[in-house]
Design a protein around this motif. Structure first.
Motif, PDB file in Angstrom:
ATOM      1  N   ASP A 114      21.915 -18.981  -8.164  1.00 27.01           N
ATOM      2  CA  ASP A 114      21.179 -18.058  -9.035  1.00 27.01           C
ATOM      3  C   ASP A 114      19.931 -17.530  -8.339  1.00 27.01           C
ATOM      4  O   ASP A 114      19.466 -16.433  -8.653  1.00 27.01           O
ATOM      5  N   VAL A 115      19.401 -18.317  -7.412  1.00 30.86           N
ATOM      6  CA  VAL A 115      18.137 -17.956  -6.778  1.00 30.86           C
ATOM      7  C   VAL A 115      18.119 -18.425  -5.334  1.00 30.86           C
ATOM      8  O   VAL A 115      18.634 -19.497  -5.006  1.00 30.86           O
ATOM      9  N   LEU A 116      17.542 -17.605  -4.455  1.00 28.61           N
ATOM     10  CA  LEU A 116      17.318 -17.959  -3.060  1.00 28.61           C
ATOM     11  C   LEU A 116      15.822 -18.169  -2.877  1.00 28.61           C
ATOM     12  O   LEU A 116      15.022 -17.262  -3.147  1.00 28.61           O
ATOM     13  N   LEU A 117      15.436 -19.364  -2.447  1.00 30.58           N
ATOM     14  CA  LEU A 117      14.031 -19.736  -2.262  1.00 30.58           C
ATOM     15  C   LEU A 117      13.728 -19.669  -0.775  1.00 30.58           C
ATOM     16  O   LEU A 117      14.189 -20.510  -0.004  1.00 30.58           O
ATOM     17  N   VAL A 118      12.973 -18.666  -0.364  1.00 32.22           N
ATOM     18  CA  VAL A 118      12.845 -18.343   1.052  1.00 32.22           C
ATOM     19  C   VAL A 118      11.422 -18.637   1.512  1.00 32.22           C
ATOM     20  O   VAL A 118      10.473 -17.943   1.136  1.00 32.22           O
TER      21      VAL A 118
END
Length: 239
Positions: A114-118
């Motif tokens: 659901d989310v990419l934490l970069v």
């Protein structure tokens, strides 16, 4: 500026327009306003969402290494504003490995998130590996995915970062993906060399609209609409 929210419309440019929803931060999800904005983008609570952490930018910066990466992906002070927010699940996606893996494997990992934490580090190094791995090419097919950037993880979406932020020796210049049409100066007032005066000189160099943001500020971009979400201090510079 302190506190007020800025809303404006900017044309997205480059080959990744219409891509993931962006929450571009300096220090992560550091306050209630940024968290509320994140959950609005996700359309449900953090606790119901699957996250992938991308630490790749750290390998391109001389101040980062195994300890800082460990602090991001494991419980600790560095994780509390990103990977430690209480996600339903958290995995690690290392972009430097993807070119050695069958895309049929890793593309499904990204699509299911659901989310990419970069995380931060060097934005030119991250840009290189986003293109080399194939992740950059995949992003336009992920309109429901949220990209949460920290420092370089946010700057990589801009047209250029300015020479002062290039730490990777192999970078040919300061250009990055250009998904948005503005540049970002992170960590405003967090270091002696990141004052508003430094940001003003940097903004004159990059030559595009720009924002200087502190650790309590995020820039939200959805379908070309730009909104600053802040409980801290930020400044917009015209080109």
């Amino acid at each position: 500026m302190r506190g007020p929210v800025y809303r404006g419309i900017h044309l997205l440019r480059g080959d990744l327009g219409g891509t993931v929803k962006l929450l571009l931060t300096s220090g992560g999800v550091t306050n209630a306003s940024i968290r509320s904005s994140l959950e609005t983008l996700l359309d449900r609570p953090v606790a119901q969402c699957r996250a992938l952490v991308i630490p790749t930018a750290q390998w391109g910066h001389p101040m980062c290494g195994p300890t800082s990466v460990q602090g991001l992906v494991a419980a600790g002070d560095r994780s509390k504003h990103l990977s430690g927010l209480g996600w339903a699940s958290v995995g690690v996606l290392e972009l430097t490995a993807l070119s050695t893996i069958d895309p049929q494997r890793w593309v499904s990992w990204v699509r299911e998130a659901d989310v990419l934490l970069v995380d931060g580090g060097d934005a030119t190094y991250l840009c290189h590996w986003m293109r080399e791995s194939g992740l950059a090419a995949l992003l336009p097919s992920l309109p429901d995915t949220v990209w949460v950037g920290v420092s370089a993880g946010s700057m990589v979406m801009t047209p250029r970062i300015g020479n002062r932020f290039v730490e990777w020796p192999s970078a040919s210049d300061d250009r990055t993906l250009g998904v948005v049409d503005f540049a970002i100066f992170p960590h405003l007032d967090a270091f002696p060399t990141n004052t508003l005066a430094h940001a003003e000189r940097w903004a004159a160099e990059v030559g595009v609209p720009a924002y200087a943001i502190d650790e309590e500020t995020a820039i939200r971009v959805v379908d070309g609409a730009v909104e600053v979400v802040s409980e801290g201090t930020w400044q917009r510079f015209e080109a």
